[in-house]
Scaffold this motif. Structure first.
Motif, PDB file in Angstrom:
ATOM      1  N   SER A   1     -23.614  23.353  89.342  1.00 60.88           N
ATOM      2  CA  SER A   1     -23.072  24.857  88.705  1.00 60.88           C
ATOM      3  C   SER A   1     -23.440  25.110  87.292  1.00 60.88           C
ATOM      4  O   SER A   1     -22.888  24.526  86.228  1.00 60.88           O
ATOM      5  N   PRO A   2     -24.433  25.949  87.260  1.00 58.86           N
ATOM      6  CA  PRO A   2     -25.010  26.263  85.905  1.00 58.86           C
ATOM      7  C   PRO A   2     -23.862  27.077  85.045  1.00 58.86           C
ATOM      8  O   PRO A   2     -23.829  26.917  83.917  1.00 58.86           O
ATOM      9  N   PHE A   3     -22.805  27.731  85.840  1.00 55.81           N
ATOM     10  CA  PHE A   3     -21.834  28.152  85.055  1.00 55.81           C
ATOM     11  C   PHE A   3     -20.888  27.233  84.464  1.00 55.81           C
ATOM     12  O   PHE A   3     -20.558  27.388  83.298  1.00 55.81           O
ATOM     13  N   LEU A   4     -20.558  26.111  85.269  1.00 61.14           N
ATOM     14  CA  LEU A   4     -19.699  25.380  84.309  1.00 61.14           C
ATOM     15  C   LEU A   4     -20.438  24.466  83.554  1.00 61.14           C
ATOM     16  O   LEU A   4     -19.879  24.174  82.459  1.00 61.14           O
ATOM     17  N   SER A   5     -21.721  24.278  83.469  1.00 67.87           N
ATOM     18  CA  SER A   5     -22.609  23.459  82.662  1.00 67.87           C
ATOM     19  C   SER A   5     -22.454  24.459  81.207  1.00 67.87           C
ATOM     20  O   SER A   5     -22.481  23.992  79.992  1.00 67.87           O
ATOM     21  N   GLU A   6     -22.620  25.691  81.422  1.00 70.99           N
ATOM     22  CA  GLU A   6     -22.710  26.595  80.117  1.00 70.99           C
ATOM     23  C   GLU A   6     -21.427  26.572  79.623  1.00 70.99           C
ATOM     24  O   GLU A   6     -21.247  26.704  78.250  1.00 70.99           O
ATOM     25  N   LEU A   7     -20.221  26.687  80.384  1.00 72.51           N
ATOM     26  CA  LEU A   7     -18.787  26.758  79.826  1.00 72.51           C
ATOM     27  C   LEU A   7     -18.388  25.313  79.072  1.00 72.51           C
ATOM     28  O   LEU A   7     -17.748  25.193  78.120  1.00 72.51           O
ATOM     29  N   LYS A   8     -19.223  24.231  79.472  1.00 70.77           N
ATOM     30  CA  LYS A   8     -18.841  22.939  78.860  1.00 70.77           C
ATOM     31  C   LYS A   8     -19.456  22.948  77.377  1.00 70.77           C
ATOM     32  O   LYS A   8     -18.892  22.293  76.588  1.00 70.77           O
ATOM     33  N   GLN A   9     -20.445  23.772  77.157  1.00 69.94           N
ATOM     34  CA  GLN A   9     -20.752  23.686  75.646  1.00 69.94           C
ATOM     35  C   GLN A   9     -19.835  24.648  74.516  1.00 69.94           C
ATOM     36  O   GLN A   9     -20.041  24.466  73.526  1.00 69.94           O
ATOM     37  N   LYS A  10     -18.779  25.226  75.343  1.00 73.42           N
ATOM     38  CA  LYS A  10     -17.916  26.033  74.418  1.00 73.42           C
ATOM     39  C   LYS A  10     -16.558  25.473  74.094  1.00 73.42           C
ATOM     40  O   LYS A  10     -16.358  24.270  74.986  1.00 73.42           O
ATOM     41  N   LYS A  11     -15.891  25.562  73.187  1.00 74.92           N
ATOM     42  CA  LYS A  11     -14.779  25.157  72.741  1.00 74.92           C
ATOM     43  C   LYS A  11     -13.709  25.105  74.135  1.00 74.92           C
ATOM     44  O   LYS A  11     -13.607  26.159  74.556  1.00 74.92           O
ATOM     45  N   THR A  12     -13.220  23.868  73.914  1.00 75.18           N
ATOM     46  CA  THR A  12     -12.042  23.887  75.224  1.00 75.18           C
ATOM     47  C   THR A  12     -10.578  24.716  74.900  1.00 75.18           C
ATOM     48  O   THR A  12      -9.952  25.035  75.646  1.00 75.18           O
ATOM     49  N   GLY A  13     -10.371  24.782  73.479  1.00 76.65           N
ATOM     50  CA  GLY A  13      -9.262  25.457  72.928  1.00 76.65           C
ATOM     51  C   GLY A  13      -7.948  24.487  72.528  1.00 76.65           C
ATOM     52  O   GLY A  13      -6.971  24.845  72.384  1.00 76.65           O
ATOM     53  N   MET A  14      -8.211  23.256  73.280  1.00 76.27           N
ATOM     54  CA  MET A  14      -7.085  22.511  72.918  1.00 76.27           C
ATOM     55  C   MET A  14      -7.440  21.784  71.523  1.00 76.27           C
ATOM     56  O   MET A  14      -8.210  21.445  71.188  1.00 76.27           O
ATOM     57  N   GLU A  15      -6.078  21.963  70.804  1.00 79.92           N
ATOM     58  CA  GLU A  15      -6.077  21.580  69.434  1.00 79.92           C
ATOM     59  C   GLU A  15      -5.060  20.747  69.097  1.00 79.92           C
ATOM     60  O   GLU A  15      -4.310  20.265  69.981  1.00 79.92           O
ATOM     61  N   LEU A  16      -5.107  20.031  67.629  1.00 81.35           N
ATOM     62  CA  LEU A  16      -4.208  18.955  67.453  1.00 81.35           C
ATOM     63  C   LEU A  16      -3.737  19.097  66.156  1.00 81.35           C
ATOM     64  O   LEU A  16      -4.245  19.936  65.291  1.00 81.35           O
ATOM     65  N   PRO A  17      -2.493  18.790  66.042  1.00 84.30           N
ATOM     66  CA  PRO A  17      -1.881  18.779  64.500  1.00 84.30           C
ATOM     67  C   PRO A  17      -2.854  18.186  63.617  1.00 84.30           C
ATOM     68  O   PRO A  17      -3.459  16.986  63.898  1.00 84.30           O
ATOM     69  N   GLU A  18      -2.531  18.757  62.466  1.00 88.72           N
ATOM     70  CA  GLU A  18      -3.412  18.116  61.273  1.00 88.72           C
ATOM     71  C   GLU A  18      -2.998  16.324  61.056  1.00 88.72           C
ATOM     72  O   GLU A  18      -1.941  16.060  60.998  1.00 88.72           O
ATOM     73  N   HIS A  19      -4.255  15.817  60.867  1.00 87.27           N
ATOM     74  CA  HIS A  19      -3.881  14.173  60.644  1.00 87.27           C
ATOM     75  C   HIS A  19      -3.073  13.502  61.737  1.00 87.27           C
ATOM     76  O   HIS A  19      -2.378  12.564  61.417  1.00 87.27           O
ATOM     77  N   TYR A  20      -3.270  14.068  62.973  1.00 86.85           N
ATOM     78  CA  TYR A  20      -2.415  13.466  63.941  1.00 86.85           C
ATOM     79  C   TYR A  20      -2.574  11.874  64.317  1.00 86.85           C
ATOM     80  O   TYR A  20      -1.400  11.063  64.300  1.00 86.85           O
ATOM     81  N   PHE A  21      -3.964  11.582  64.292  1.00 89.61           N
ATOM     82  CA  PHE A  21      -4.135  10.260  64.521  1.00 89.61           C
ATOM     83  C   PHE A  21      -3.567   9.177  63.278  1.00 89.61           C
ATOM     84  O   PHE A  21      -3.167   8.110  63.765  1.00 89.61           O
ATOM     85  N   ASP A  22      -3.601   9.588  62.185  1.00 99.22           N
ATOM     86  CA  ASP A  22      -3.198   8.733  61.079  1.00 99.22           C
ATOM     87  C   ASP A  22      -1.463   8.484  61.286  1.00 99.22           C
ATOM     88  O   ASP A  22      -1.105   7.446  61.321  1.00 99.22           O
ATOM     89  N   PHE A  23      -0.589   9.774  61.786  1.00 96.20           N
ATOM     90  CA  PHE A  23       0.558   9.622  61.957  1.00 96.20           C
ATOM     91  C   PHE A  23       0.592   8.772  63.287  1.00 96.20           C
ATOM     92  O   PHE A  23       1.640   7.948  63.251  1.00 96.20           O
ATOM     93  N   LEU A  24      -0.166   8.922  64.124  1.00100.16           N
ATOM     94  CA  LEU A  24       0.127   8.214  65.526  1.00100.16           C
ATOM     95  C   LEU A  24       0.033   6.617  64.979  1.00100.16           C
ATOM     96  O   LEU A  24       0.788   5.845  65.786  1.00100.16           O
ATOM     97  N   THR A  25      -0.834   6.121  64.467  1.00 97.32           N
ATOM     98  CA  THR A  25      -1.463   4.758  63.871  1.00 97.32           C
ATOM     99  C   THR A  25       0.039   4.284  63.409  1.00 97.32           C
ATOM    100  O   THR A  25       0.444   3.044  63.690  1.00 97.32           O
ATOM    101  N   ALA A  26       0.440   4.977  62.464  1.00 99.24           N
ATOM    102  CA  ALA A  26       1.520   4.595  61.485  1.00 99.24           C
ATOM    103  C   ALA A  26       3.097   4.475  62.564  1.00 99.24           C
ATOM    104  O   ALA A  26       3.488   3.435  62.426  1.00 99.24           O
ATOM    105  N   SER A  27       2.862   5.596  63.157  1.00 98.56           N
ATOM    106  CA  SER A  27       4.160   5.283  64.187  1.00 98.56           C
ATOM    107  C   SER A  27       4.172   4.298  65.165  1.00 98.56           C
ATOM    108  O   SER A  27       5.224   3.561  65.598  1.00 98.56           O
ATOM    109  N   VAL A  28       3.018   3.933  65.772  1.00 91.88           N
ATOM    110  CA  VAL A  28       3.015   2.988  66.671  1.00 91.88           C
ATOM    111  C   VAL A  28       3.180   1.565  65.799  1.00 91.88           C
ATOM    112  O   VAL A  28       3.975   0.791  66.674  1.00 91.88           O
TER     113      VAL A  28
END
Lengths: 164, 176
Positions: free
Chosen positions: A15-42
């Motif tokens: 699917s060349p269409f999906l191949s091209e779509l893959k290069q773009k941003k997915t739109g899913m974002e994260l809170p800032e410093h999320y992984f630092d918070f996660l490590t500390a919390s766990v």
């Protein structure tokens, strides 16, 4: 990496269409410093969990420890001790309540036999031990002759004829 | 492997676990996030996964790669979460697709274009196993052999499922 290229080539073909779509941003974002918070919390949560060390990883114990807490060894020792005490106890007990013959003197034996002559079988007096006993008393020959003469005098003529 | 030797030492287990988090938490997060879509759900599931990993890390025999074992736990935990969630809502697939669009539009941690929104809706229409295979291959770039170990499925079956999934998604996006 080789397999990354393989994945991309496969998608390009499918699917060349999906191949091209893959290069773009997915739109899913994260809170800032999320992984630092996660490590500390766990990490905060895991320190409260008991460590698996004591139950999962057994520690090596010295040989004496195993000996000290082994019920089989202790029961074996108790049985052996009981057996030894039993053997020692019965070894010190007399085998019979009868008096030991070694303690009876020859004189006592002669007196006893004379008093209970009727209780003995005549054959007993011909057996080796009794003859030896008599010989051991060392009776004088003159006393024997005198004793025989007295017996002969006491006998009647018919009895003498039967003997000879 | 340094992480494994550390987590097997009771005196250094926390040090080893911190290293494990640094190395794998991001990959695990995205694996979960693409399945549950929303960040808050992904955060809840991931924390449960990591606590489960900490409790069971001493049972990991090292026969498989560590991240394969982690992916398995994360996948199982996420599917359990989704089943519970779907049981509570008990709505049709069509309604679910509409709800997803609304949820993503309202989500402060989603800033995708219309076509990205459609891609997420298309993924939602796939059967569970096809969805997992597509996500692992398309977004995470895992080779078939590793997906096969994680999902306990033959490589041949995986290839067929992936090809079907790609075609279905393309059709779904183009049709709308």
């Amino acid at each position: 990496m080789k397999y990354k290229k393989e994945i991309q080539d496969e998608l390009d073909e499918l699917s060349p269409f999906l191949s091209e779509l893959k290069q773009k941003k997915t739109g899913m974002e994260l809170p800032e410093h999320y992984f630092d918070f996660l490590t500390a919390s766990v990490m905060e949560q895991v320190v409260l969990i008991p460590k698996p060390s004591s139950s999962v990883l057994p520690t090596a114990k010295p040989v004496w420890y195993a000996f000290l807490f082994n019920k089989h060894i202790w029961s074996g020792l108790a049985m052996t001790l009981l057996l030894l005490v039993t053997i020692l106890f019965f070894r010190n007990q007399p085998i019979s309540d009868e008096p030991a013959f070694a303690e009876i003197s020859s004189e006592e034996a002669v007196i006893y036999i004379a008093a209970h002559l009727e209780d003995f079988e005549p054959a007993l007096f011909t057996e080796g031990d009794f003859i030896e006993e008599i010989e051991a008393t060392k009776i004088d020959d003159a006393e024997v002759d005198l004793y025989l003469e007295e017996i002969i005098e006491d006998l009647d003529i018919e009895t003498l004829e039967e003997l000879f | 492997m340094q992480i494994l030797s550390l987590v097997r030492d009771p005196t250094r287990i926390e040090e080893g676990f911190r290293l494990l988090l640094q190395q794998y938490q991001e990959r695990l997060y995205w694996h979960i996030r693409r399945l549950v879509i929303q960040h808050d759900d992904a955060n809840d599931v991931l924390q449960n996964v990591l606590i489960k990993v900490y409790r069971n890390i001493h049972n990991f025999k090292g026969q498989a790669q560590l991240y394969t074992w982690l992916y398995r736990i994360a996948t199982n935990e996420t599917l359990t979460f989704l089943k519970k969630k779907n049981k509570k809502s008990a709505i049709s697939l069509e309604q679910e697709i509409i709800n997803l669009a609304d949820t993503l539009k309202a989500d402060e941690y989603f800033d995708g274009s219309e076509v990205q929104l459609k891609l997420q809706q298309a993924i939602l229409t796939l059967p569970e196993k096809q969805k997992l295979i597509f996500l692992m291959r398309y977004f995470e770039g895992l080779p078939y052999q590793e997906i096969s170990t994680i999902l306990d499925t033959s490589v041949g079956g995986l290839k067929a499922s992936y090809h079907h999934a790609v075609k279905k998604i393309e059709m779904f996006i183009k049709e709308i």
